[in-house]
Design a protein around this motif. Structure first.
Motif, PDB file in Angstrom:
ATOM      1  N   GLY A 120       1.527  -1.566   0.591  1.00 45.28           N
ATOM      2  CA  GLY A 120      -0.025  -0.221   0.403  1.00 45.28           C
ATOM      3  C   GLY A 120       0.915   1.002  -0.118  1.00 45.28           C
ATOM      4  O   GLY A 120       2.538   1.492  -0.365  1.00 45.28           O
ATOM      5  N   LEU A 121       0.413   2.417  -0.313  1.00 46.49           N
ATOM      6  CA  LEU A 121       0.413   3.771  -0.322  1.00 46.49           C
ATOM      7  C   LEU A 121       1.038   3.858   1.447  1.00 46.49           C
ATOM      8  O   LEU A 121       0.074   4.475   2.497  1.00 46.49           O
ATOM      9  N   CYS A 122       2.083   4.486   1.833  1.00 46.29           N
ATOM     10  CA  CYS A 122       2.183   5.278   3.235  1.00 46.29           C
ATOM     11  C   CYS A 122       3.398   6.667   3.272  1.00 46.29           C
ATOM     12  O   CYS A 122       4.096   6.883   2.399  1.00 46.29           O
ATOM     13  N   PRO A 123       2.873   7.322   4.192  1.00 47.11           N
ATOM     14  CA  PRO A 123       3.971   8.289   4.792  1.00 47.11           C
ATOM     15  C   PRO A 123       5.635   7.801   4.566  1.00 47.11           C
ATOM     16  O   PRO A 123       5.394   6.759   5.019  1.00 47.11           O
ATOM     17  N   ALA A 124       6.628   8.287   3.756  1.00 46.22           N
ATOM     18  CA  ALA A 124       8.125   7.789   3.748  1.00 46.22           C
ATOM     19  C   ALA A 124       8.144   8.693   5.230  1.00 46.22           C
ATOM     20  O   ALA A 124       8.092   9.444   6.266  1.00 46.22           O
ATOM     21  N   SER A 125       9.089   7.479   5.653  1.00 52.98           N
ATOM     22  CA  SER A 125      10.093   7.310   6.942  1.00 52.98           C
ATOM     23  C   SER A 125      11.169   8.069   6.895  1.00 52.98           C
ATOM     24  O   SER A 125      11.664   8.437   5.799  1.00 52.98           O
ATOM     25  N   PRO A 126      11.373   9.064   7.520  1.00 48.61           N
ATOM     26  CA  PRO A 126      13.016   9.451   6.912  1.00 48.61           C
ATOM     27  C   PRO A 126      13.857   8.467   6.857  1.00 48.61           C
ATOM     28  O   PRO A 126      14.938   9.307   6.110  1.00 48.61           O
ATOM     29  N   GLU A 127      14.679   7.635   6.847  1.00 48.49           N
ATOM     30  CA  GLU A 127      14.764   6.447   5.893  1.00 48.49           C
ATOM     31  C   GLU A 127      14.689   6.419   4.567  1.00 48.49           C
ATOM     32  O   GLU A 127      15.817   5.930   3.549  1.00 48.49           O
ATOM     33  N   GLU A 138       5.854  13.174   1.100  1.00 46.45           N
ATOM     34  CA  GLU A 138       5.680  13.048  -0.480  1.00 46.45           C
ATOM     35  C   GLU A 138       5.431  11.263   0.670  1.00 46.45           C
ATOM     36  O   GLU A 138       5.693  10.610   1.385  1.00 46.45           O
ATOM     37  N   ARG A 139       4.743  10.525  -0.242  1.00 46.85           N
ATOM     38  CA  ARG A 139       4.400   9.313   0.474  1.00 46.85           C
ATOM     39  C   ARG A 139       4.671   8.325  -0.869  1.00 46.85           C
ATOM     40  O   ARG A 139       5.980   8.440  -1.634  1.00 46.85           O
ATOM     41  N   VAL A 140       5.408   6.757  -0.112  1.00 46.69           N
ATOM     42  CA  VAL A 140       6.001   6.210  -0.661  1.00 46.69           C
ATOM     43  C   VAL A 140       5.141   4.687  -1.044  1.00 46.69           C
ATOM     44  O   VAL A 140       4.098   4.452  -0.105  1.00 46.69           O
ATOM     45  N   ALA A 141       5.518   3.488  -1.716  1.00 38.05           N
ATOM     46  CA  ALA A 141       4.632   2.490  -2.147  1.00 38.05           C
ATOM     47  C   ALA A 141       5.436   1.675  -1.502  1.00 38.05           C
ATOM     48  O   ALA A 141       6.461   1.339  -1.847  1.00 38.05           O
ATOM     49  N   ARG A 142       5.169   0.546  -0.330  1.00 40.76           N
ATOM     50  CA  ARG A 142       5.262  -0.223   0.079  1.00 40.76           C
ATOM     51  C   ARG A 142       5.291  -1.558  -0.270  1.00 40.76           C
ATOM     52  O   ARG A 142       3.504  -1.965  -0.329  1.00 40.76           O
ATOM     53  N   VAL A 143       6.144  -2.836  -0.627  1.00 45.04           N
ATOM     54  CA  VAL A 143       5.867  -4.113  -1.064  1.00 45.04           C
ATOM     55  C   VAL A 143       6.012  -4.923  -0.207  1.00 45.04           C
ATOM     56  O   VAL A 143       7.640  -5.227  -0.395  1.00 45.04           O
ATOM     57  N   GLU A 170      -0.908  -2.208  -5.390  1.00 44.86           N
ATOM     58  CA  GLU A 170      -1.873  -3.633  -5.781  1.00 44.86           C
ATOM     59  C   GLU A 170      -1.796  -3.956  -6.966  1.00 44.86           C
ATOM     60  O   GLU A 170      -2.175  -5.349  -7.120  1.00 44.86           O
ATOM     61  N   LYS A 171      -0.977  -3.103  -8.439  1.00 43.42           N
ATOM     62  CA  LYS A 171      -0.546  -4.316  -8.953  1.00 43.42           C
ATOM     63  C   LYS A 171       0.936  -5.450  -9.028  1.00 43.42           C
ATOM     64  O   LYS A 171       0.018  -5.928 -10.573  1.00 43.42           O
ATOM     65  N   VAL A 172       0.741  -5.113  -8.560  1.00 43.81           N
ATOM     66  CA  VAL A 172       2.095  -5.730  -7.753  1.00 43.81           C
ATOM     67  C   VAL A 172       1.595  -7.384  -7.434  1.00 43.81           C
ATOM     68  O   VAL A 172       1.415  -7.309  -6.609  1.00 43.81           O
ATOM     69  N   SER A 173       1.902  -8.335  -8.605  1.00 50.09           N
ATOM     70  CA  SER A 173       0.770  -9.720  -7.880  1.00 50.09           C
ATOM     71  C   SER A 173       1.903 -10.806  -7.868  1.00 50.09           C
ATOM     72  O   SER A 173       2.157 -11.899  -7.339  1.00 50.09           O
ATOM     73  N   SER A 174       3.483 -10.537  -8.593  1.00 48.99           N
ATOM     74  CA  SER A 174       4.051 -11.012  -7.995  1.00 48.99           C
ATOM     75  C   SER A 174       5.974 -11.012  -8.896  1.00 48.99           C
ATOM     76  O   SER A 174       6.652 -10.200  -7.616  1.00 48.99           O
ATOM     77  N   SER A 175       5.730 -10.266 -10.188  1.00 51.34           N
ATOM     78  CA  SER A 175       7.423  -9.552  -9.772  1.00 51.34           C
ATOM     79  C   SER A 175       7.264  -8.303  -9.620  1.00 51.34           C
ATOM     80  O   SER A 175       6.412  -7.402 -10.292  1.00 51.34           O
ATOM     81  N   LEU A 176       7.981  -7.346  -9.189  1.00 53.16           N
ATOM     82  CA  LEU A 176       7.879  -6.123  -8.793  1.00 53.16           C
ATOM     83  C   LEU A 176       8.538  -5.604 -10.318  1.00 53.16           C
ATOM     84  O   LEU A 176       7.371  -4.455 -10.950  1.00 53.16           O
ATOM     85  N   TYR A 177       9.684  -6.557 -10.570  1.00 49.05           N
ATOM     86  CA  TYR A 177      10.406  -5.537 -11.902  1.00 49.05           C
ATOM     87  C   TYR A 177       9.560  -5.871 -13.248  1.00 49.05           C
ATOM     88  O   TYR A 177       9.738  -5.369 -14.101  1.00 49.05           O
ATOM     89  N   ALA A 178       8.515  -6.938 -12.983  1.00 47.29           N
ATOM     90  CA  ALA A 178       7.706  -6.365 -14.037  1.00 47.29           C
ATOM     91  C   ALA A 178       6.578  -5.816 -14.119  1.00 47.29           C
ATOM     92  O   ALA A 178       6.521  -5.700 -15.011  1.00 47.29           O
ATOM     93  N   VAL A 179       6.093  -5.353 -13.532  1.00 47.29           N
ATOM     94  CA  VAL A 179       4.924  -4.167 -13.530  1.00 47.29           C
ATOM     95  C   VAL A 179       6.005  -2.673 -13.258  1.00 47.29           C
ATOM     96  O   VAL A 179       5.851  -2.273 -14.363  1.00 47.29           O
ATOM     97  N   LEU A 180       7.318  -2.655 -12.637  1.00 47.18           N
ATOM     98  CA  LEU A 180       8.576  -1.871 -13.298  1.00 47.18           C
ATOM     99  C   LEU A 180       8.603  -1.416 -14.603  1.00 47.18           C
ATOM    100  O   LEU A 180       8.456  -0.774 -16.087  1.00 47.18           O
ATOM    101  N   ARG A 181       8.965  -2.870 -15.411  1.00 45.98           N
ATOM    102  CA  ARG A 181       9.027  -3.386 -16.753  1.00 45.98           C
ATOM    103  C   ARG A 181       8.361  -2.751 -18.329  1.00 45.98           C
ATOM    104  O   ARG A 181       8.076  -2.476 -19.255  1.00 45.98           O
ATOM    105  N   SER A 182       6.824  -2.737 -17.358  1.00 47.44           N
ATOM    106  CA  SER A 182       5.594  -2.254 -18.570  1.00 47.44           C
ATOM    107  C   SER A 182       5.983  -1.228 -17.919  1.00 47.44           C
ATOM    108  O   SER A 182       4.269  -0.285 -19.155  1.00 47.44           O
TER     109      SER A 182
END
Length: 253
Positions: A120-127, A138-143, A170-182
């Motif tokens: 989901g989407l969450c407020p970004a931590s300092p790290e 800013e918010r970050v997507a955490r998987v 939520e689009k990440v069902s298996s491979s994160l890199y496959a989603v980023l590639r698309s």
């Protein structure tokens, strides 16, 4: 099970010159496992049954089984008894290419699967702000997920990406890199840091291994060709399941 009982009933393995009785029993059970007499997930007879068969005390039997549990050869389930532990296939991963867990497992003929811990989407931590080069607020997507190979827990993967790069995790069902590639956002290079650690209670429970077991902590920051940070990932790998291999060029100097 009858073959194992026969191995125990044969008293030739018990001699005074081969060390303490609990070690002799421990070696006998280990031999039965190594030779396939006792198979993965098969239950051991109860402490009382083994004591009767071997004419050893229950204290001696308990000590022998405890050693096998410590070696992770046997697992104990509360209220159910002791079982032969599933064997973990050692995975070798090269550090020369940037690939996803799903792609790594597929190349090895293993079935990759995941159990979601957070998505989901969450407020970004300092790290995360520092690693991803974000602005405050800013918010970050955490998987975050437990990664498995052939159903066996292998690693905990916690990836963080800018909301601009992954607006819908939520689009990440298996491979994160496959989603980023698309979407044309797949990283092309990464800096990865690997360190040894003893697994804390939370991670050990998720991976279903004893607290304090050896593990590998991996932090990765990946980039696009433009130098923009794409992903900040913190992973914990089982130390007994992974070998990381790097090929080095020898300097002529």
């Amino acid at each position: 099970m009858n073959d194992f009982i026969s191995m125990l009933e044969n008293g030739d393995w018990q001699t005074g010159s081969r060390g303490p009785r609990y070690l002799q029993l421990r070696r006998r059970i280990q031999l039965a496992i190594d030779e396939g007499v006792l198979k993965e997930n098969e239950p051991l007879p109860s402490e009382r049954e083994i004591a009767v068969i071997t004419d050893l005390s229950r204290v001696t039997v308990r000590k022998a089984v405890a050693g096998l549990v410590e070696d992770r050869t046997v697992v104990q389930k509360r209220g159910s008894g002791s079982f032969v532990a599933p064997r973990v296939r050692k995975v070798e991963q090269r550090l020369s290419s940037l690939t996803s867990f799903s792609e790594d497992m597929a190349r090895r003929g293993l079935a990759a699967s995941s159990e979601w811990l957070q998505r989901g989407l969450c407020p970004a931590s300092p790290e995360e702000i520092f690693a991803l080069g974000l602005s405050s607020g800013e918010r970050v997507a955490r998987v975050e997920r437990l990664r498995k190979a052939d159903g066996i827990p292998m690693a905990i993967e916690r990836a963080s990406l800018s909301e601009k790069i992954l607006p819908n995790p939520e689009k990440v069902s298996s491979s994160l890199y496959a989603v980023l590639r698309s979407t044309g956002m797949q990283p092309v290079r990464a800096i990865q840091r690997i360190s040894a650690r003893c697994l804390e209670a939370v991670d050990a429970e998720i991976l279903k291994i004893p607290i304090g077991s050896a593990g590998l902590k991996i932090e990765r920051v990946s980039y696009q060709t433009t130098g923009q940070v794409v992903e900040f990932t913190r992973s914990v790998y089982r130390g007994d399941a992974y070998d990381f291999v790097a090929e080095l060029q020898i300097s002529e100097e």
